[in-house]
Design an enzyme around this catalytic site. Structure first.
Site, PDB file in Angstrom:
ATOM      1  N   SER A  29     -40.487 -30.105   7.898  1.00  0.00           N
ATOM      2  CA  SER A  29     -41.419 -29.664   7.774  1.00  0.00           C
ATOM      3  C   SER A  29     -42.354 -30.771   6.865  1.00  0.00           C
ATOM      4  CB  SER A  29     -41.829 -28.060   7.342  1.00  0.00           C
ATOM      5  OG  SER A  29     -41.420 -27.673   9.440  1.00  0.00           O
TER       6      SER A  29
ATOM      7  N   SER B  41     -43.746 -27.787   9.778  1.00  0.00           N
ATOM      8  CA  SER B  41     -45.067 -26.927   9.597  1.00  0.00           C
ATOM      9  C   SER B  41     -46.360 -26.943   8.816  1.00  0.00           C
ATOM     10  CB  SER B  41     -43.907 -25.367   9.476  1.00  0.00           C
ATOM     11  OG  SER B  41     -43.858 -25.749   8.675  1.00  0.00           O
TER      12      SER B  41
ATOM     13  N   LYS C  54     -49.815 -24.792   0.514  1.00  0.00           N
ATOM     14  CA  LYS C  54     -49.539 -24.041   1.659  1.00  0.00           C
ATOM     15  C   LYS C  54     -49.691 -23.156   1.822  1.00  0.00           C
ATOM     16  CE  LYS C  54     -45.887 -24.462   5.468  1.00  0.00           C
ATOM     17  NZ  LYS C  54     -44.243 -25.176   5.598  1.00  0.00           N
TER      18      LYS C  54
HETATM   19  N1  GLN Z   1     -39.495 -27.532  13.368  1.00  0.00           N
HETATM   20  C1  GLN Z   1     -38.557 -26.758  12.582  1.00  0.00           C
HETATM   21  C2  GLN Z   1     -38.710 -25.252  13.050  1.00  0.00           C
HETATM   22  O1  GLN Z   1     -39.240 -25.030  13.917  1.00  0.00           O
HETATM   23  C3  GLN Z   1     -39.478 -26.775  11.182  1.00  0.00           C
HETATM   24  C4  GLN Z   1     -39.087 -26.002  10.487  1.00  0.00           C
HETATM   25  C5  GLN Z   1     -39.414 -26.081   9.231  1.00  0.00           C
HETATM   26  O2  GLN Z   1     -38.723 -27.005   8.340  1.00  0.00           O
HETATM   27  N2  GLN Z   1     -40.037 -25.022   8.008  1.00  0.00           N
HETATM   28  O3  GLN Z   1     -38.013 -24.400  12.758  1.00  0.00           O
END
Ligand code: GLN
Length: 492
Positions: free
Chosen positions: A179, A155, A80
């Site tokens: 995420s 994400s 990532k």
């Molecule tokens: N939906 C979560 C956010 O927007 C995802 C965050 C994550 O796990 N990186 O904060």
């Protein structure tokens, strides 16, 4: 070889490399060719360098020929775009980090490289990992390999799409409230968020350090476990890492065939997440399959589960406002020239950050302000403690929890922006593991009538990573959902 080289997972690739039925160069070339073919429509990778990748693969092949017997030597991986790999750009999908090239390796990267893996490509992400659909990236949205009109989740949507589309044997993601697990579920692949403190975050772009965790997205539980085993362990450069021994027996995992003696908890309380009936039916069928494998299933209650997302929203904003203070135009990436220092910083941040990031930084600054601190931040910390206690109580009754990963299947592109509250609720089932520091797994458990994948979540107590991996492996050995591949416009 029955499969195409690009179809090989981590263990398979290692086996073929060891027996000489494929070379790392052949594997790498197959993956890069495939990326050339499918990336124009998928947009799951934000960086790759063909020459560098092939040089690294050739070196691995030469080392193997000279007697280097490291099992993972020459196996390609994607990471990532929040992990530092020396010499590669690292931008967290943000305009503010454009031009930044990592001068060092993150601890996980150094460990994977030492084991022989080649980190050859970078996967797209929501800007600074804030989001659930990989639509806020400066590189544009990633599409879901099962349906190009839909998001891959986020994400770590790029990482999940890469694995589903067979552009890498596995990929690394990060998980702050879901995420890794939610995009894995949306893309029909396996995602593992290890226990907080198992894996060093040194060299990972921070979102909310009390919640962030690095983990693998892979074709199978075994492949995810391989990466976990290489990455896990204490690191003096991440004070949250634990020195407890990592006790994972890969052979035992590969042999897991039943769930006899395992007690699984099914959460009864209404989480207020609007669980889609199609998703619920598939998850219940998966739990039934676990029962048929010998598990006992009991009903348990997490009374504070519905407060997880409101609590998270406060904490993530507060921590993000601290974590992202460092992007000021002085030290990293982009700088917007101006007459004085204050103005330069203000302009750099105004132009470099996207809307969602700014929204959270403003919110985070507010919840940490005088007045806001007691009213929001301290209260969220107390709610977090209640949630942690809920899990502690539940794990006195059962070995692991099973349930949905996300309340729905993958959204259509643009849908999340049109309904932000729904987007927030979408993490209801996953955020508890981050708030309480637990380990959690996302397993493909079926497809809806429209052909979209659905995920089963298995959550375990802190430091019982090996336990939930074993449960996941036993489930996968009895099912075949995780082997399904999207068509991507060709015959599958
Ligand atoms: N939906 C979560 C956010 O927007 C995802 C965050 C994550 O796990 N990186 O904060």
């Amino acid at each position: 070889m029955n499969a195409e080289p690009f179809e090989l997972g981590v263990l398979d690739a290692a086996e073929h490399l060891a027996s000489g039925t494929v070379t790392s160069v052949e594997l790498m070339r197959a993956l890069l060719d495939r990326a050339d073919q499918v990336e124009p429509s998928l947009n799951s990778l934000c960086w790759r360098d063909r020459e560098l990748a092939l040089v690294a693969a050739r070196e691995a092949d030469e080392a193997r020929a000279a007697g280097d017997a490291r099992p993972w030597l020459g196996v390609p991986l994607a990471v990532k775009d929040v992990l530092n790999v020396a010499g590669q750009p690292c931008t967290a999908g943000s305009a503010i980090l454009q031009g930044y090239v990592a001068p060092y390796d993150a601890t996980v990267v150094a460990r994977l490289k030492a084991a022989g893996f080649i980190l050859f490509a970078r996967a797209n992400t929501d800007e600074f990992a804030m989001g659930s659909s990989t639509e806020t990236s400066v590189y544009g949205p990633t599409r879901n390999p099962w349906d190009a009109e839909r998001t891959p989740g986020g994400s770590s949507g790029g990482s999940a799409a890469v694995v589903a589309a067979r552009l890498a044997p596995a990929a690394l993601g990060t998980d702050t409230s879901g995420s890794i697990r939610q995009p894995a579920a949306f893309c029909g692949v396996t995602g593992f968020k290890p226990t907080t403190g198992r894996i060093s975050r040194f060299g990972c772009v921070a979102l909310a350090p009390s919640l962030d965790q690095i983990g693998a997205i892979a074709r199978s539980v075994e492949d995810a476990a391989v990466l976990y085993q290489v990455m896990a362990g204490v690191d003096p450069r991440d004070a949250m890492t634990s020195s407890r021994a990592v006790d994972l027996d890969l052979e035992n995992l590969c042999a897991a065939s039943d769930l006899r003696g395992v007690r699984l908890g099914w959460v009864q309380s209404d989480a207020g997440a609007d669980l889609d009936p199609d998703v619920e039916a598939l998850v219940r069928a998966a739990v039934k399959a676990c029962r048929e494998l010998g598990a006992e299933v009991i009903e348990v209650d997490l009374p504070h589960q519905r407060y997880g997302m409101p609590c998270y929203s406060v904490l993530v904003s507060a921590e993000a406002s601290a974590s992202l203070a460092r992007y000021d135009g002085v030290r990293y990436g982009r700088r917007v020239p101006a007459d004085d220092l204050q103005e330069m910083m203000a302009q750099t941040r105004a132009q470099g950050f996207g809307r969602e990031v700014k929204r959270r930084l403003i919110l985070g600054t507010h919840v940490l302000s005088r007045g806001g601190y007691e009213r929001y931040y301290e209260r969220a910390c107390k709610v977090r403690e209640l949630i942690r206690r809920d899990y502690a109580r539940v794990f006195e009754q059962c070995d692991a929890l099973v349930g949905p990963v996300a309340p729905t299947t993958a959204w259509r592109l643009g849908e999340p922006a049109a309904d932000p509250p729904r987007m927030v609720r979408a993490d209801t089932y996953t955020v508890g593991a981050n708030l309480a520091g637990l380990c959690a797994l996302s397993l493909p458990c079926g497809f809806t009538a429209t052909g979209l994948p659905v995920g089963l979540q298995v959550v375990g107590p802190a430091f019982e990573d090996a336990r939930i991996l074993r449960i996941g492996a036993a489930y996968q050995h009895a099912t075949e959902w995780h082997w399904r591949q999207p068509g991507l416009g060709e015959e599958s």
